[in-house]
Structure formats: structure tokens, C-alpha cells
Design a protein around this motif. Structure first.
Motif, PDB file in Angstrom:
ATOM      1  N   GLY B 156       0.744  -1.215   0.291  1.00 55.00           N
ATOM      2  CA  GLY B 156       0.050   0.269   0.379  1.00 55.00           C
ATOM      3  C   GLY B 156       0.643   1.092  -0.023  1.00 55.00           C
ATOM      4  N   SER B 157       1.574   1.186   0.874  1.00 56.30           N
ATOM      5  CA  SER B 157       2.915   2.386   0.928  1.00 56.30           C
ATOM      6  C   SER B 157       3.634   2.625  -0.976  1.00 56.30           C
ATOM      7  CB  SER B 157       3.993   2.146   1.958  1.00 56.30           C
ATOM      8  OG  SER B 157       3.719   1.511   2.952  1.00 56.30           O
ATOM      9  N   TYR B 158       3.705   1.575  -1.339  1.00 64.22           N
ATOM     10  CA  TYR B 158       4.707   2.168  -2.574  1.00 64.22           C
ATOM     11  C   TYR B 158       3.882   2.509  -3.662  1.00 64.22           C
ATOM     12  CZ  TYR B 158       2.661   0.795  -8.023  1.00 64.22           C
ATOM     13  OH  TYR B 158       2.967   0.528  -8.961  1.00 64.22           O
ATOM     14  N   ARG B 159       2.232   2.764  -3.630  1.00 66.21           N
ATOM     15  CA  ARG B 159       1.617   4.177  -4.360  1.00 66.21           C
ATOM     16  C   ARG B 159       0.649   5.150  -3.261  1.00 66.21           C
ATOM     17  NH1 ARG B 159       2.526   3.041  -9.636  1.00 66.21           N
ATOM     18  NH2 ARG B 159       0.577   3.155 -11.424  1.00 66.21           N
ATOM     19  N   ALA B 160       1.509   5.534  -2.316  1.00 66.12           N
ATOM     20  CA  ALA B 160       1.061   6.029  -1.692  1.00 66.12           C
ATOM     21  C   ALA B 160       2.680   6.668  -1.600  1.00 66.12           C
ATOM     22  CB  ALA B 160       0.932   5.753   0.415  1.00 66.12           C
ATOM     23  N   LEU B 161       3.840   6.001  -1.936  1.00 61.57           N
ATOM     24  CA  LEU B 161       5.075   7.209  -1.909  1.00 61.57           C
ATOM     25  C   LEU B 161       5.283   7.504  -3.901  1.00 61.57           C
ATOM     26  CD1 LEU B 161       7.091   4.661  -0.348  1.00 61.57           C
ATOM     27  CD2 LEU B 161       6.963   7.242   0.129  1.00 61.57           C
ATOM     28  N   TYR B 162       4.261   7.237  -4.857  1.00 59.78           N
ATOM     29  CA  TYR B 162       4.216   7.044  -5.651  1.00 59.78           C
ATOM     30  C   TYR B 162       3.132   8.786  -5.862  1.00 59.78           C
ATOM     31  CZ  TYR B 162       6.367   4.013  -8.641  1.00 59.78           C
ATOM     32  OH  TYR B 162       7.582   3.430  -9.666  1.00 59.78           O
ATOM     33  N   LEU B 163       2.302   8.826  -4.996  1.00 59.29           N
ATOM     34  CA  LEU B 163       1.567   9.560  -5.287  1.00 59.29           C
ATOM     35  C   LEU B 163       2.633  10.966  -4.995  1.00 59.29           C
ATOM     36  CD1 LEU B 163      -1.653   9.065  -3.324  1.00 59.29           C
ATOM     37  CD2 LEU B 163      -1.842   9.064  -5.172  1.00 59.29           C
ATOM     38  N   LEU B 164       3.281  11.301  -3.566  1.00 56.66           N
ATOM     39  CA  LEU B 164       4.185  11.646  -3.726  1.00 56.66           C
ATOM     40  C   LEU B 164       5.511  12.287  -4.500  1.00 56.66           C
ATOM     41  CD1 LEU B 164       5.493  10.803   0.009  1.00 56.66           C
ATOM     42  CD2 LEU B 164       3.459  12.635  -0.630  1.00 56.66           C
ATOM     43  N   TYR B 170       5.428  16.852 -10.853  1.00 55.31           N
ATOM     44  CA  TYR B 170       4.762  18.391 -11.750  1.00 55.31           C
ATOM     45  C   TYR B 170       5.792  19.288 -11.217  1.00 55.31           C
ATOM     46  CZ  TYR B 170       0.657  21.317 -12.123  1.00 55.31           C
ATOM     47  OH  TYR B 170       0.082  22.457 -12.704  1.00 55.31           O
ATOM     48  N   TYR B 171       5.912  19.586 -10.011  1.00 51.96           N
ATOM     49  CA  TYR B 171       6.496  20.784  -9.524  1.00 51.96           C
ATOM     50  C   TYR B 171       7.469  20.692 -10.136  1.00 51.96           C
ATOM     51  CZ  TYR B 171       2.121  22.148  -6.888  1.00 51.96           C
ATOM     52  OH  TYR B 171       1.155  22.483  -6.196  1.00 51.96           O
ATOM     53  N   ALA B 172       8.651  19.997 -10.422  1.00 52.80           N
ATOM     54  CA  ALA B 172       9.862  19.829 -10.954  1.00 52.80           C
ATOM     55  C   ALA B 172       9.912  19.824 -12.308  1.00 52.80           C
ATOM     56  CB  ALA B 172      10.547  18.937 -10.604  1.00 52.80           C
ATOM     57  N   ILE B 179      -3.937  10.139 -15.557  1.00 55.30           N
ATOM     58  CA  ILE B 179      -4.789   8.516 -15.635  1.00 55.30           C
ATOM     59  C   ILE B 179      -4.079   7.666 -13.992  1.00 55.30           C
ATOM     60  CG2 ILE B 179      -4.949   6.196 -16.551  1.00 55.30           C
ATOM     61  CD1 ILE B 179      -5.501   7.522 -19.132  1.00 55.30           C
ATOM     62  N   ALA B 180      -2.587   8.310 -14.512  1.00 53.26           N
ATOM     63  CA  ALA B 180      -1.959   7.189 -12.876  1.00 53.26           C
ATOM     64  C   ALA B 180      -2.050   7.458 -12.086  1.00 53.26           C
ATOM     65  CB  ALA B 180      -0.659   7.447 -13.659  1.00 53.26           C
ATOM     66  N   ILE B 181      -2.105   9.259 -11.867  1.00 55.33           N
ATOM     67  CA  ILE B 181      -2.743  10.225 -10.307  1.00 55.33           C
ATOM     68  C   ILE B 181      -3.828   9.680 -10.169  1.00 55.33           C
ATOM     69  CG2 ILE B 181      -3.337  12.144  -9.985  1.00 55.33           C
ATOM     70  CD1 ILE B 181      -0.500  13.312 -11.601  1.00 55.33           C
ATOM     71  N   PHE B 182      -5.441   9.407 -10.793  1.00 55.74           N
ATOM     72  CA  PHE B 182      -6.550   8.767  -9.931  1.00 55.74           C
ATOM     73  C   PHE B 182      -6.322   7.301  -9.941  1.00 55.74           C
ATOM     74  CE2 PHE B 182      -7.973  13.044 -12.139  1.00 55.74           C
ATOM     75  CZ  PHE B 182      -8.845  13.763 -11.274  1.00 55.74           C
ATOM     76  N   ALA B 183      -5.746   7.252 -10.785  1.00 54.34           N
ATOM     77  CA  ALA B 183      -6.100   5.437 -10.256  1.00 54.34           C
ATOM     78  C   ALA B 183      -4.977   5.690  -8.570  1.00 54.34           C
ATOM     79  CB  ALA B 183      -5.077   5.171 -11.163  1.00 54.34           C
ATOM     80  N   GLY B 184      -4.289   5.701  -9.003  1.00 53.27           N
ATOM     81  CA  GLY B 184      -2.757   5.834  -7.989  1.00 53.27           C
ATOM     82  C   GLY B 184      -3.681   6.087  -6.538  1.00 53.27           C
ATOM     83  N   ALA B 185      -4.274   7.178  -6.795  1.00 55.56           N
ATOM     84  CA  ALA B 185      -5.014   8.211  -5.832  1.00 55.56           C
ATOM     85  C   ALA B 185      -6.023   6.984  -5.249  1.00 55.56           C
ATOM     86  CB  ALA B 185      -5.807   9.183  -5.753  1.00 55.56           C
TER      87      ALA B 185
END
Lengths: 10, 212
Positions: B156-164, B170-172, B179-185
Motif C-alpha cells: 500500500g505504501s508503494y502507491r502512496a509514495l508514488y503520489l508524492l 509536477y512541480y519539478a 490516468i496514473a494519478i487518479f488511479a493511484g489515488a
């Protein structure tokens, strides 16, 4: 190029 | 590559290793959903088809190969070697209810309508919900061994870390993939209840047991 999307993540 | 992405990948790798160790050491796959493991194998195969078309980096190629190989090794242990210990009766989630909607959604909402891209998108949607049979199994039996809990926490942590990682990118770099962001959330949200139980029970040395 959107058609040849590269996914660099796992 | 940033620290969140690397931590996410390592967490994912740790999850897979923990699962293999649990099955190998206890000579049993009790408490593990074979349905979820089938879905993960489908996720890796449909996502990593680009292994033969695109080279990104040695790291990328190696990790993809590890994920595909280990998921088939897990299936072999569950359905062949330690078949007798597989918790058939409790693992009753109907995976076609996940496979079909994810595939239809991938046909409808994707970045480009090409076979590889649709399959990549399908794998992203399917991964988001692939843990449901496992969570369903835990809720049916009402408990999970501690190593199974550690496995679920790392996974579970893996996708949470991917969200970060996605926020960082996005900023850098101005890079984002909706698609990846919504599914990951969604994927991360599905684990929240489990995260809560893990932190309040397993980390305090108690067994993960659901309230009756």
C-alpha cells in the motif's frame, strides 16, 4: 508525441 | 528519479519479497488471496509489454523483469507447490467483476487508442483495485498474520509514495499523467482502513484482527 507515449515509471 | 519514486519502488520490491518469504518459510499460502495474485500477474504482463519496444534504463528493465518473474513465482507457489494450503473457500471474490470494467474503462478513457497504450491503461486501472480480493479475504477470516500485514503495508505504501513522486514531478518537471494519478489515488484510498489497523494494532505488537 502522444501516440508513442513513453512510460518511464513502474 | 527522485527519492519518493525510489522509496516507492523499493517498498514495492519489499512487499513482493515479504510475500515470497512468508510462503516459503511457513510452507503455506494461508491468508493470501490467489485472486489478487492472479490480478497482479495480469497487471505486470499488460503493463510491461513495452519491455520489447522501448528501452528506458537498465534499472527500469531489471525491475520490470523482477516484478513479472516474482509474480509468476508466487502463483507457482500458491497454485502448484503449496496448493494444499491455499485458502480456497474464503478466497471467493469474483475477479471478472474487476477485469471487465477495467478493460472497458481502458477502452474508453486512455491517452491514445493503440493496443499497447490501452493495455497499459488497463493495467493501471486494474492495479488500483487488484488488492480487493485480498482485503475481502482478510475481512472474511477476520484476521491476518503479521507478515501478511507487513506485506500489505509495504504494498500500500508503494502507491502512496508514488503520489508524492507525482506531486514532486509536477512541480519539478511539469510532468503529470492524470490516468496514473487518479488511479493511484484510488488505489491508496483502498488501503486507508488497513493502514489504520496496521498502525493501531500491528505496530503495537498485536495481531491484526478485525472487530467482530
Amino acid at each position: 508525441n502522444r501516440d508513442q507515449q513513453q512510460h518511464d515509471e513502474l | 528519479m527522485n527519492i519518493f519514486r525510489l522509496a516507492g519502488d523499493l517498498s514495492h520490491l519489499l512487499a513482493i519479497i515479504l510475500l515470497l518469504i512468508k510462503i516459503w518459510k511457513t510452507r503455506s499460502c494461508a491468508g493470501i488471496s490467489g485472486k489478487s495474485q492472479i490480478l497482479f500477474a495480469v497487471v505486470y504482463v499488460s503493463r510491461y509489454l513495452d519491455l520489447v519496444t522501448t528501452f528506458i534504463s537498465l534499472y527500469n528493465t531489471l525491475m520490470k523483469l523482477v516484478f513479472i518473474t516474482s509474480s509468476f513465482a508466487t502463483l507457482y507457489l500458491m497454485y502448484v507447490k503449496f496448493k494444499a494450503t491455499y485458502d480456497h473457500n474464503h478466497d471467493s471474490f469474483r475477479i471478472e467483476f474487476l477485469l471487465l470494467p477495467c478493460f472497458v474503462l481502458a477502452l474508453l478513457i486512455n491517452a491514445s487508442f493503440t493496443p499497447l497504450e490501452v493495455l497499459w491503461t488497463f493495467s493501471i486501472y486494474l492495479e488500483a483495485v487488484a488488492i480487493l480480493p485480498q482485503l475481502f479475504l482478510v475481512s472474511k477470516t477476520g484476521e491476518a498474520e503479521s507478515i501478511t500485514s507487513h506485506y500489505l503495508f509495504a504494498l500500500g505504501s508503494y502507491r502512496a509514495l508514488y503520489l508524492l513522486n507525482w506531486i514532486y514531478r509536477y512541480y519539478a518537471e511539469g510532468h503529470y499523467d492524470l490516468i496514473a494519478i487518479f488511479a493511484g489515488a484510488i488505489q491508496t484510498i483502498l488501503y486507508c482502513d488497513f493502514f489504520y489497523l496496521y498502525i493501531t494494532k500491528v505496530l503495537k505488537g498485536k495481531k491484526l484482527q478485525l472487530p467482530a
